[in-house]
Structure formats: C-alpha cells, structure tokens
Design an enzyme around this catalytic site. Structure first.
Site, PDB file in Angstrom:
ATOM      1  N   GLU A  93       1.058  -1.078   0.023  1.00  0.00           N
ATOM      2  CA  GLU A  93       0.098  -0.171  -0.143  1.00  0.00           C
ATOM      3  C   GLU A  93       0.652   1.218  -0.059  1.00  0.00           C
ATOM      4  O   GLU A  93       0.621   2.022  -0.852  1.00  0.00           O
ATOM      5  CB  GLU A  93      -0.916  -0.041   1.170  1.00  0.00           C
ATOM      6  CG  GLU A  93      -2.073   0.957   1.294  1.00  0.00           C
ATOM      7  CD  GLU A  93      -3.066   0.644   2.465  1.00  0.00           C
ATOM      8  OE1 GLU A  93      -3.977  -0.230   2.094  1.00  0.00           O
ATOM      9  OE2 GLU A  93      -2.599   1.260   3.495  1.00  0.00           O
ATOM     10  N   THR A 231     -22.204  35.012  -3.444  1.00  0.00           N
ATOM     11  CA  THR A 231     -22.184  33.707  -3.076  1.00  0.00           C
ATOM     12  C   THR A 231     -20.670  33.093  -3.175  1.00  0.00           C
ATOM     13  O   THR A 231     -20.273  32.167  -2.204  1.00  0.00           O
ATOM     14  CB  THR A 231     -23.200  32.745  -3.476  1.00  0.00           C
ATOM     15  OG1 THR A 231     -24.649  33.521  -3.318  1.00  0.00           O
ATOM     16  CG2 THR A 231     -23.319  31.242  -2.972  1.00  0.00           C
TER      17      THR A 231
END
Length: 372
Positions: A93, A231
């Site tokens: 991994e 926004t």
C-alpha cells in the site's frame, strides 16, 4: 461553484479528488488508539476520509478498488507504527502511495511516526529490522520477491524523508486536532474557488473586515446588486477560514429555503451542523430563538447566512452578538443593504477590473488561461 457568471476558474486542469484523505495504518491496536482517533477527528471536521478495513491485510495482493482509492485521494496519511513493516499488505500500500506522489498529480503524503523513530523507518532498523531480515530470508532464492523487498525499503525511506509528525512523547488528542485542522485548511482552501478570477482580492478585503485575530464577536455583511458573485466570495471565505473555529455552518439559499420551509427548519439545520448531530431540535422559531444562544453561546463558531431578504432571517438565525462565543464570526449576504446597516462591517462586492474582465472573457470564450 456558485451560479454567478462573473467568476471563472484560472486552472484548465485540476485533479478531481473523490476523497480528501486516504488513511493507512497497521493493526487493530493502532485502529483502536491513534488511527481511530484521527479518523474520528477528520470525520468530525467533515473531511471525507477513506479508511481501509484491512480484513485480509496479511496477503500480498491489494484489491483494485483500494488502489483506486489511493489514486483519487488528495492526501495520504500513513501511520507508521512499530509493527507496520510486519504487514506485506501495508508495505505494498505504501509503495502505491509513494508512486502516486511521484507522479506529480498534486497528491501529498503525510507520515505519522507513531511510537517509532523516523530514522528506524528511514534505515529499516530497530523495530523495522527484524521483518526485513525475515523477508530477505524468505525471498533469498526469488528474484521477483527480492525486487519487491527493495521496493518496500525504498518506499519506507522515501516516506521517512517527508515532512511528517512525530507522536512520541506528545498528547495524541492534540496531535489529532493539529493534523485534522491542517488537513481541513489545506484540503478545502485548495478548493476550486481559490482559482476563481479576482477571488484573492475579495478574500483579502473580506479577511481585513472579519479580523479573525481579535477575540470578539463580529457580524459582517456582504452586499451586491446582483450577478457579481457574493455567494462565490462567501463560499471561498468559508472554505478558507472555517478550520479556525470549533464549529462552522454554511446555510445556503436562506431566502429560497425559508419560502419552502418554516424558519425553525433552518434553525434545526444550523444547530445540526454546529453540534455535529442531525436532529429536530425545535418545533417553532420561538423555541429556536431561545435554544440557539443557550446551546452555542460558549462556542467559537463561523456562520454564513447566504442570501437573506427579510429581517426575520437575522432575528431568528443570528439574533444578537451574545448568541455566540468569543471569536465567533457571522457572515451575511444580501441584495438588501438595509438589512445589514447595523453590522460591524459591510463589504460591497465590486465588478471585475478591466484586466480581469478580459481574462474572464478569454477563458469563457476561448478556453485560454492568459489573455493575448
């Protein structure tokens, strides 16, 4: 991104992460202690984290979906414990994680040295020496196996050479908080909003009004006539600063949501986000007006109320400064300036200057990064 067409991304290419963090560790003990605490800390901050259950971690082969999860994670946090090298799964991994970093697609690897000396990881000495002696004995007549061992050694050395955190002798809960805060800041401040044309100038001006370094409670209004992108500005400031608060809530489209639902529904959304537990806390706006300050008056919070158009929105969602703990900030956006006249500061979102307007035009019309 917000619907306003006044902003556009500066980056033509950008990795699309599925996860913010891929968490790698070895063993049930680590899961129940540091790794488990870290996972909860990340989750509580809303950081999407992939945690491999490793139910069959003693094998060599890593499932394809796990490899893909590594590839689509912005950060890989590797908890290097004393028994990490005893797992071939973990070592494979780690090889994949280092490979992804070296491909230079923007991923970051953060090693956590959990009760181990970084030099032992780097040199495969100490607790890391015995497993590698066993691997080399096992694969001594296997060329492919010995190449695999060499890749494991290279990956461990590379990870130890990266900037990480040494947990030894420190309170784990503090380290967890520091790491989760850093990842929140790094992950979300790298939001695509950060590449919006002209956004940095807006952020700097708004930060100067918010004065985060002052330990008072402050309400700042953002005002614009329409079509400029208030926004977008508030989302960028939320993404950039929210990690500095104990809790944060971005309450979007207040005007529209108030029309569809009663105000107490918005109060429940606010409380659920700040308390990190979804619940129907109140049944009417009057109870909500009492519960919000009584519940969060000691908390340092960041609240963004997006697109308000009625005084009730303020009265029942952010009624007074004493509703919030020291250091709290409330950001309000509206097209009705009268609603925010009494705020500590008002920021007017201006139109783009000529050179940025030309950059916007070029990108939008010709998909070019720079004007010619």
């Amino acid at each position: 991104m917000a619907s306003s067409s006044s902003f556009v991304s500066n980056s033509q290419y950008r990795p699309r992460w599925k996860y913010i963090v891929f968490l790698s560790f070895r063993g049930e003990h680590t899961r129940k202690t540091f790794a488990g605490q870290l996972y909860e800390g990340l989750k509580n901050r809303g950081i999407l984290t992939f945690q491999d259950d490793k139910t069959i971690e003693d094998g060599d082969s890593i499932p394809e979906e796990l490899l893909k999860a590594i590839e689509v994670s912005q950060f890989a946090v590797v908890v290097l414990s004393k028994n990490f090298a005893t797992s071939r799964w973990c070592l494979n991994e780690l090889v994949k994680i280092i490979e992804c970093k070296q491909e230079e697609n923007g991923q970051t690897v953060i090693p956590i040295f959990y009760d181990v000396d970084p030099s032992d990881v780097r040199n495969q000495s100490g607790d890391f020496a015995v497993p590698f002696s066993e691997y080399e004995l096992k694969y001594r007549d296997d060329v492919e196996g010995m190449q695999k061992v060499k890749r494991w050694r290279t990956a461990l050395t590379a990870s130890a050479n990266l900037k990480g955190r040494d947990v030894r002798g420190r309170k784990e809960i503090q380290i967890v908080d520091q790491i989760s805060s850093k990842l929140y800041k790094s992950g979300y401040s790298l939001s695509s909003l950060q590449d919006v044309v002209g956004i940095n100038a807006h952020l700097e001006k708004l930060k100067s009004l918010l004065q985060i370094e002052i330990n008072d409670v402050r309400i700042v209004g953002i005002w614009e006539i329409g079509g400029v992108g208030k926004t977008t500005v508030e989302k960028a400031i939320y993404d950039t600063l929210s990690y500095q608060f104990k809790a944060a809530c971005f309450l979007a489209n207040v005007k529209e949501n108030a029309k569809k639902n009663q105000l107490h529904s918005l109060q429940n959304m606010l409380l659920s986000e700040l308390l990190r537990k979804n619940d129907d806390y109140v049944n009417n706006k009057f109870d909500g007006k009492c519960m919000i300050p009584s519940t969060i008056c000691s908390m340092k919070v960041l609240i963004v109320l997006d697109d308000i158009d009625h005084s009730d929105h303020l009265e029942y969602l952010a009624g007074d400064l004493d509703w919030f703990g020291n250091g709290s900030r409330v950001v309000i956006t509206t097209r009705n300036r009268q609603l925010i006249e009494n705020d500590d500061a008002i920021y007017e979102v201006s139109t783009l200057p000529d050179h940025e307007a030309m950059l916007l035009f070029n990108q939008h019309a010709f998909k070019k990064k720079n004007s010619r």
